[in-house]
Design a protein around this motif. Structure first.
Motif, mmCIF file in Angstrom:
data_model
loop_
_atom_site.group_PDB
_atom_site.id
_atom_site.type_symbol
_atom_site.label_atom_id
_atom_site.label_comp_id
_atom_site.label_asym_id
_atom_site.label_seq_id
_atom_site.Cartn_x
_atom_site.Cartn_y
_atom_site.Cartn_z
ATOM 1 N N LEU A 98 24.814 -90.555 30.069
ATOM 2 C CA LEU A 98 25.163 -89.229 29.506
ATOM 3 C C LEU A 98 25.195 -89.111 28.224
ATOM 4 N N GLY A 99 24.140 -88.379 27.561
ATOM 5 C CA GLY A 99 24.230 -88.469 25.946
ATOM 6 C C GLY A 99 24.656 -87.161 25.294
ATOM 7 N N PHE A 100 24.476 -86.933 24.042
ATOM 8 C CA PHE A 100 24.974 -85.556 23.522
ATOM 9 C C PHE A 100 24.400 -84.340 24.045
ATOM 10 N N ARG A 101 25.019 -83.286 24.053
ATOM 11 C CA ARG A 101 24.569 -81.950 24.393
ATOM 12 C C ARG A 101 24.009 -81.979 25.840
ATOM 13 N N SER A 102 24.382 -82.848 26.663
ATOM 14 C CA SER A 102 24.004 -83.031 27.711
ATOM 15 C C SER A 102 25.079 -82.586 29.124
ATOM 16 N N ARG A 103 24.752 -82.093 30.242
ATOM 17 C CA ARG A 103 25.499 -82.157 31.334
ATOM 18 C C ARG A 103 24.869 -82.795 32.764
ATOM 19 N N MET A 104 25.934 -83.231 33.435
ATOM 20 C CA MET A 104 25.660 -84.096 34.502
ATOM 21 C C MET A 104 26.508 -83.249 35.724
ATOM 22 N N VAL A 105 25.853 -83.457 37.038
ATOM 23 C CA VAL A 105 26.268 -83.119 38.125
ATOM 24 C C VAL A 105 25.929 -84.012 39.009
ATOM 25 N N VAL A 106 27.058 -84.683 39.909
ATOM 26 C CA VAL A 106 26.957 -85.488 40.868
ATOM 27 C C VAL A 106 27.183 -85.213 42.228
ATOM 28 N N THR A 107 26.367 -84.970 42.984
ATOM 29 C CA THR A 107 26.682 -84.758 44.583
ATOM 30 C C THR A 107 26.607 -85.680 45.787
ATOM 31 N N GLY A 108 27.268 -85.695 46.790
ATOM 32 C CA GLY A 108 27.105 -86.249 47.855
ATOM 33 C C GLY A 108 28.121 -86.088 48.901
ATOM 34 N N ASP A 109 27.965 -86.991 50.072
ATOM 35 C CA ASP A 109 28.813 -86.741 51.185
ATOM 36 C C ASP A 109 29.258 -88.199 51.605
ATOM 37 N N ILE A 110 30.494 -88.333 51.219
ATOM 38 C CA ILE A 110 31.076 -89.872 51.501
ATOM 39 C C ILE A 110 31.156 -90.087 53.018
ATOM 40 N N THR A 111 30.847 -89.277 53.822
ATOM 41 C CA THR A 111 31.010 -89.362 55.335
ATOM 42 C C THR A 111 29.612 -89.821 55.758
ATOM 43 N N GLN A 112 28.546 -89.820 55.044
ATOM 44 C CA GLN A 112 27.206 -89.965 55.281
ATOM 45 C C GLN A 112 26.409 -91.028 54.538
ATOM 46 N N THR A 113 27.043 -91.965 54.292
ATOM 47 C CA THR A 113 26.570 -93.276 53.361
ATOM 48 C C THR A 113 25.330 -93.986 54.238
ATOM 49 N N ASP A 114 24.207 -94.370 53.639
ATOM 50 C CA ASP A 114 23.338 -95.157 54.503
ATOM 51 C C ASP A 114 23.689 -96.628 53.847
ATOM 52 N N LEU A 115 24.427 -96.727 53.203
ATOM 53 C CA LEU A 115 24.550 -98.359 52.505
ATOM 54 C C LEU A 115 24.837 -99.135 53.599
ATOM 55 N N PRO A 116 24.788 -100.493 53.366
ATOM 56 C CA PRO A 116 25.193 -101.397 54.410
ATOM 57 C C PRO A 116 26.770 -101.444 54.722
ATOM 58 N N SER A 117 27.167 -101.752 55.790
ATOM 59 C CA SER A 117 28.715 -101.551 56.111
ATOM 60 C C SER A 117 29.691 -102.361 55.080
ATOM 61 N N TYR A 118 29.195 -103.516 54.548
ATOM 62 C CA TYR A 118 29.722 -104.273 53.681
ATOM 63 C C TYR A 118 29.821 -103.769 52.089
ATOM 64 N N GLN A 119 28.867 -102.730 51.906
ATOM 65 C CA GLN A 119 28.586 -102.370 50.512
ATOM 66 C C GLN A 119 29.574 -101.020 50.527
ATOM 67 N N GLU A 120 30.567 -101.030 49.197
ATOM 68 C CA GLU A 120 31.390 -99.727 48.946
ATOM 69 C C GLU A 120 30.494 -98.679 48.191
ATOM 70 N N SER A 121 30.717 -97.387 48.614
ATOM 71 C CA SER A 121 29.816 -96.442 48.035
ATOM 72 C C SER A 121 30.280 -96.270 46.627
ATOM 73 N N GLY A 122 29.572 -96.067 45.709
ATOM 74 C CA GLY A 122 29.628 -95.668 44.357
ATOM 75 C C GLY A 122 30.363 -94.498 44.135
ATOM 76 N N LEU A 123 30.034 -93.634 45.037
ATOM 77 C CA LEU A 123 30.807 -92.430 44.836
ATOM 78 C C LEU A 123 32.252 -92.232 45.111
ATOM 79 N N ALA A 124 32.521 -92.958 46.220
ATOM 80 C CA ALA A 124 33.870 -93.143 46.784
ATOM 81 C C ALA A 124 34.818 -94.082 45.766
ATOM 82 N N VAL A 125 34.189 -95.006 45.115
ATOM 83 C CA VAL A 125 34.819 -95.714 43.971
ATOM 84 C C VAL A 125 35.089 -94.909 42.603
ATOM 85 N N ALA A 126 33.944 -94.064 42.311
ATOM 86 C CA ALA A 126 33.935 -93.334 41.045
ATOM 87 C C ALA A 126 35.227 -92.135 41.237
ATOM 88 N N GLN A 127 35.251 -91.490 42.454
ATOM 89 C CA GLN A 127 36.284 -90.708 42.864
ATOM 90 C C GLN A 127 37.797 -91.235 42.467
#
Length: 317
Positions: free
Chosen positions: A251-280
């Motif tokens: 994210l740079g100057f004069r920018s806006r970011m929206v991050v969306t997701g559903d933590i209950t619908q992850t397709d990552l391997p079972s051993y991999q923690e979701s980046g969204l859950a960690v960010a929260q």
């Protein structure tokens, strides 16, 4: 003691708008109030106890601004009106109904359907970084794309960047035909679909050729600084913690970011923690960042989707 009233609707279009597909809205009104609701031509008949009839009448009246204009009422509109009546938020409901964000290419109004969706929209408008977490069908991506496209077309930003992880949901990316861009296109389709609702296909293609609109997997974000851009990261639950950190720090100057997701619908391997859950967990209380939580009550797709989400939330394997 039973009571019965009749409401005369001003036009056939308003009757269709209020009753909904296969009179689904009348069933919802009946379920939410306990009254018997029937439509005969342009005459809406409401019967039941005095309290049931009065509640149903007030519900119909609270939605009048929509159905009177011949605009289709949805089940979510009715549930939101119920909530407004129960919490004495009728003025907020009117503001919600009148706040049209944009119109589709077909001329349909785009607006928040629930109070939480409206809070989400306000968060995007007021914060450089907004997270929205919730189940499928709650408008997380769609509303963000609408606001981003509006901002781009009004020259508030130079670029619109849409990105998501190219994580396989039970399918192998290598088996898809074509080159890399063709392989990742299916993963980015929901973002294209939302854009096509607002902008002509030819104009989108022109903007993409000029680099004004960029749709890419998050791997393409590495090493960049995104200035004067509106960035949407979709399906963020499928990012790893390192990928999430990498995207957020673009994210740079004069920018806006929206991050969306559903933590209950992850397709990552079972051993991999979701980046969204960690960010929260890490960013929940950081000043300048907004977190919005949508639920099955905010689902604006087919009413069956809302019931499916509710059933999965209750299921305990």
């Amino acid at each position: 003691m039973s009571e019965r009233i009749t409401i005369s609707l001003p036009s056939v279009e308003s009757a269709i708008a209020l009753s909904g597909s296969q009179q689904e809205n009348l069933k919802t009104l009946s379920k939410q109030t306990g009254a018997m609701v029937d439509l005969h031509g342009q005459e809406l008949a409401i019967a039941g106890t005095a309290a049931q009839v009065d509640r149903c009448r007030r519900l119909v009246a609270s939605l009048e601004e929509i159905w009177k204009a011949g605009k289709l009422i949805t089940g979510v509109d009715i549930l939101t009106a119920c909530h407004a009546l129960d919490t004495n938020r009728q003025e907020d409901l009117q503001d919600l109904q009148r706040d049209v964000l944009a119109k589709t290419r077909r001329g349909d109004d785009i607006r928040a359907k629930t109070f939480r969706q409206r809070q989400y929209i306000q968060a995007i408008r007021n914060h450089d970084l907004t997270f929205c977490i919730g189940p499928a069908g709650t408008g997380k991506t769609y509303l963000a794309v609408v606001l981003a496209a509006q901002a781009l077309l009004s020259n508030q930003y130079d670029r619109l960047i849409l990105t998501r992880p190219a994580v396989e949901a039970g399918e192998k990316l290598g088996f898809l035909p074509g080159d890399l861009q063709q392989k990742i296109n299916p993963y980015l389709r929901p973002l294209y679909d939302a854009l096509y609702e607002l902008i002509d296909r030819e104009k989108i293609e022109n903007l993409m050729e000029r680099g004004v609109i960029e749709v890419a997997p998050i791997a393409y974000m590495r090493g960049r600084t995104l200035n004067n851009a509106f960035v949407i990261m979709d399906e963020a639950q499928n990012s790893t913690p390192s990928q999430m950190k990498m995207v957020l720090t673009r994210l740079g100057f004069r920018s806006r970011m929206v991050v969306t997701g559903d933590i209950t619908q992850t397709d990552l391997p079972s051993y991999q923690e979701s980046g969204l859950a960690v960010a929260q967990k890490i960013l929940q209380n950081v000043e300048g960042i907004a977190f919005c939580q949508l639920s099955q009550a905010d689902v604006v797709r087919n009413p069956l989707v809302q019931r499916i989400v509710a059933a999965y939330e209750k299921y305990q394997p």
